[in-house]
Design a protein around this motif. Structure first.
Motif, PDB file in Angstrom:
ATOM      1  N   GLN A  45       0.801  -1.223   0.000  1.00 30.00           N
ATOM      2  CA  GLN A  45       0.000   0.000   0.000  1.00 30.00           C
ATOM      3  C   GLN A  45       0.835   1.274   0.000  1.00 30.00           C
ATOM      4  O   GLN A  45       0.302   2.378   0.011  1.00 30.00           O
ATOM      5  N   GLY A  46       2.162   1.133  -0.009  1.00 26.65           N
ATOM      6  CA  GLY A  46       3.023   2.300  -0.130  1.00 26.65           C
ATOM      7  C   GLY A  46       3.354   3.009   1.165  1.00 26.65           C
ATOM      8  O   GLY A  46       3.880   4.124   1.146  1.00 26.65           O
ATOM      9  N   TRP A  47       3.060   2.372   2.304  1.00 31.07           N
ATOM     10  CA  TRP A  47       3.451   2.964   3.585  1.00 31.07           C
ATOM     11  C   TRP A  47       4.927   2.659   3.862  1.00 31.07           C
ATOM     12  O   TRP A  47       5.414   1.578   3.542  1.00 31.07           O
ATOM     13  N   ARG A  48       5.612   3.588   4.475  1.00 32.41           N
ATOM     14  CA  ARG A  48       7.044   3.401   4.723  1.00 32.41           C
ATOM     15  C   ARG A  48       7.326   2.396   5.837  1.00 32.41           C
ATOM     16  O   ARG A  48       8.447   1.900   5.945  1.00 32.41           O
ATOM     17  N   ILE A  71      -0.548  19.195  12.376  1.00 29.13           N
ATOM     18  CA  ILE A  71      -0.113  17.963  13.042  1.00 29.13           C
ATOM     19  C   ILE A  71       1.402  17.917  13.160  1.00 29.13           C
ATOM     20  O   ILE A  71       2.121  18.280  12.224  1.00 29.13           O
ATOM     21  N   VAL A  72       1.876  17.459  14.317  1.00 29.69           N
ATOM     22  CA  VAL A  72       3.307  17.255  14.534  1.00 29.69           C
ATOM     23  C   VAL A  72       3.563  15.774  14.782  1.00 29.69           C
ATOM     24  O   VAL A  72       2.896  15.151  15.607  1.00 29.69           O
ATOM     25  N   ASP A  73       4.548  15.221  14.073  1.00 33.75           N
ATOM     26  CA  ASP A  73       4.954  13.830  14.251  1.00 33.75           C
ATOM     27  C   ASP A  73       6.369  13.820  14.812  1.00 33.75           C
ATOM     28  O   ASP A  73       7.332  14.144  14.111  1.00 33.75           O
ATOM     29  N   LEU A  74       6.505  13.484  16.100  1.00 34.30           N
ATOM     30  CA  LEU A  74       7.805  13.462  16.764  1.00 34.30           C
ATOM     31  C   LEU A  74       8.483  12.108  16.555  1.00 34.30           C
ATOM     32  O   LEU A  74       7.842  11.066  16.650  1.00 34.30           O
ATOM     33  N   GLY A  75       9.795  12.143  16.310  1.00 34.29           N
ATOM     34  CA  GLY A  75      10.509  10.897  16.053  1.00 34.29           C
ATOM     35  C   GLY A  75       9.932  10.217  14.836  1.00 34.29           C
ATOM     36  O   GLY A  75       9.666   9.023  14.834  1.00 34.29           O
ATOM     37  N   PRO A  78      10.800   6.244   9.981  1.00 35.00           N
ATOM     38  CA  PRO A  78      10.981   6.528   8.554  1.00 35.00           C
ATOM     39  C   PRO A  78       9.842   7.280   7.890  1.00 35.00           C
ATOM     40  O   PRO A  78       9.943   7.652   6.730  1.00 35.00           O
ATOM     41  N   GLY A  79       8.715   7.492   8.598  1.00 39.96           N
ATOM     42  CA  GLY A  79       7.679   8.351   8.052  1.00 39.96           C
ATOM     43  C   GLY A  79       6.312   7.751   7.840  1.00 39.96           C
ATOM     44  O   GLY A  79       5.443   8.372   7.225  1.00 39.96           O
ATOM     45  N   GLY A  80       6.071   6.547   8.342  1.00 37.77           N
ATOM     46  CA  GLY A  80       4.761   5.916   8.170  1.00 37.77           C
ATOM     47  C   GLY A  80       3.633   6.731   8.760  1.00 37.77           C
ATOM     48  O   GLY A  80       2.586   6.939   8.121  1.00 37.77           O
ATOM     49  N   TRP A  81       3.817   7.208   9.991  1.00 38.95           N
ATOM     50  CA  TRP A  81       2.772   8.007  10.635  1.00 38.95           C
ATOM     51  C   TRP A  81       2.588   9.337   9.898  1.00 38.95           C
ATOM     52  O   TRP A  81       1.469   9.832   9.768  1.00 38.95           O
ATOM     53  N   THR A  82       3.689   9.914   9.432  1.00 37.45           N
ATOM     54  CA  THR A  82       3.604  11.182   8.701  1.00 37.45           C
ATOM     55  C   THR A  82       2.786  11.015   7.431  1.00 37.45           C
ATOM     56  O   THR A  82       1.956  11.874   7.094  1.00 37.45           O
ATOM     57  N   GLN A  83       3.003   9.922   6.714  1.00 38.87           N
ATOM     58  CA  GLN A  83       2.229   9.651   5.494  1.00 38.87           C
ATOM     59  C   GLN A  83       0.731   9.613   5.782  1.00 38.87           C
ATOM     60  O   GLN A  83      -0.079  10.194   5.050  1.00 38.87           O
ATOM     61  N   VAL A  84       0.356   8.920   6.844  1.00 36.67           N
ATOM     62  CA  VAL A  84      -1.058   8.824   7.219  1.00 36.67           C
ATOM     63  C   VAL A  84      -1.605  10.202   7.579  1.00 36.67           C
ATOM     64  O   VAL A  84      -2.707  10.585   7.157  1.00 36.67           O
ATOM     65  N   ASP A 104      13.954  10.989   4.636  1.00 39.20           N
ATOM     66  CA  ASP A 104      13.627  11.301   3.253  1.00 39.20           C
ATOM     67  C   ASP A 104      12.365  12.152   3.183  1.00 39.20           C
ATOM     68  O   ASP A 104      11.443  11.978   3.993  1.00 39.20           O
ATOM     69  N   PRO A 105      12.303  13.074   2.241  1.00 41.23           N
ATOM     70  CA  PRO A 105      11.128  13.942   2.107  1.00 41.23           C
ATOM     71  C   PRO A 105       9.841  13.141   1.897  1.00 41.23           C
ATOM     72  O   PRO A 105       9.859  12.043   1.338  1.00 41.23           O
ATOM     73  N   ILE A 106       8.729  13.711   2.355  1.00 42.91           N
ATOM     74  CA  ILE A 106       7.401  13.147   2.130  1.00 42.91           C
ATOM     75  C   ILE A 106       6.540  14.242   1.531  1.00 42.91           C
ATOM     76  O   ILE A 106       6.421  15.338   2.102  1.00 42.91           O
ATOM     77  N   SER A 107       5.956  13.968   0.386  1.00 40.19           N
ATOM     78  CA  SER A 107       5.118  14.954  -0.276  1.00 40.19           C
ATOM     79  C   SER A 107       3.978  15.393   0.637  1.00 40.19           C
ATOM     80  O   SER A 107       3.270  14.559   1.199  1.00 40.19           O
ATOM     81  N   GLY A 108       3.839  16.702   0.807  1.00 38.17           N
ATOM     82  CA  GLY A 108       2.770  17.242   1.641  1.00 38.17           C
ATOM     83  C   GLY A 108       3.166  17.490   3.074  1.00 38.17           C
ATOM     84  O   GLY A 108       2.375  18.046   3.845  1.00 38.17           O
ATOM     85  N   ALA A 109       4.376  17.097   3.464  1.00 33.22           N
ATOM     86  CA  ALA A 109       4.839  17.295   4.842  1.00 33.22           C
ATOM     87  C   ALA A 109       6.092  18.162   4.855  1.00 33.22           C
ATOM     88  O   ALA A 109       6.859  18.197   3.890  1.00 33.22           O
TER      89      ALA A 109
END
Length: 232
Positions: A45-48, A71-75, A78-84, A104-109
């Motif tokens: 599904q493309g989650w990190r 929204i702030v994602d601490l720690g 690799p970015g799974g929570w940020t993607q969601v 690594d960059p995440i589009s939209g974040a």
């Protein structure tokens, strides 16, 4: 892409041939990864990371996300929570991912590198958000030692720091989610959370491995003011 928690679990399992130079612990970890339906689903599904399903499941239960949130994602790495968070907050939302390690960059974040315990990082997050946060998430965990009491103290120390960070950046009514270990939060920290939030609950999402002692504290309805001003 439609989000799905269908992990496609099968009864078949994969075993690795023991490789020269690979430790028994490494062997077991690799086998667990290969046979973990959440790992396979995250890749499909493309989650990190498989951790994306944990915050999805927590959101289904506690309604953490809504459109246009800050929204702030601490720690975050690799970015799974940020993607969601990016997907749930939508195009008009703002998501800031902060980690002490490069990510690594995440589009939209907006991805920032720094220690959330430092005032400069806190200010950088607020500037990136252009205002106080609606939700602070922390999936941070220390390296485990195998000694339960020590590991419990280490995670509590991180949760306390994350709690202080959230107190300083959340808007009224905001929410805070953080990883803890089995046993939950200690009495003093739990009392502080109950003082500062309307509701405080513990949960273990289905995506958390059964043999893991991790669980999450979910605090909602922050009673403070912008940037944590609670008044006298």
């Amino acid at each position: 892409m439609t989000e799905s928690r269908n992990t496609g679990e099968r009864s078949l399992s994969t075993r690795l041939r023991t490789a020269k130079g690979r430790t028994t612990a490494s062997q077991k970890w690799l086998e667990r990864q290969l046979n973990d339906p959440y790992v396979r689903a995250a890749k499909a599904q493309g989650w990190r990371s498989r951790a994306a399903f944990k915050i999805i499941e927590l959101d289904e239960r506690f309604k953490l996300f809504r459109p246009n949130q800050r929204i702030v994602d601490l720690g975050a790495a690799p970015g799974g929570w940020t993607q969601v968070a990016v997907k749930r907050a939508g195009e008009r939302g703002k998501v800031v991912a902060l980690d002490i390690l490069p990510m690594d960059p995440i589009s939209g974040a907006i991805v920032l590198q720094g220690d959330f315990n430092e005032e400069s990082a806190e200010q950088a997050v607020l500037e990136a958000l252009d205002g106080p946060a609606d939700l602070v998430m922390s999936d941070i965990a220390p390296n485990t030692t195998g000694h339960n009491a020590t590991d419990h103290l280490r995670i509590l120390a991180l949760v306390e720091l994350a709690t202080n960070f959230a107190h300083n950046v959340l808007s009224p009514g905001g929410a805070f989610v953080a990883k803890v270990f089995q046993g939950g939060t200690e009495r003093e920290l739990l009392a502080a959370l109950k003082r500062d939030y309307a509701t405080v609950r513990h949960a273990k999402p289905p995506a958390s491995r059964k043999d893991s002692s991790e669980m999450y504290v979910v605090a909602q309805g922050f009673r403070g003011g912008p940037q944590g001003n609670t008044g006298p």
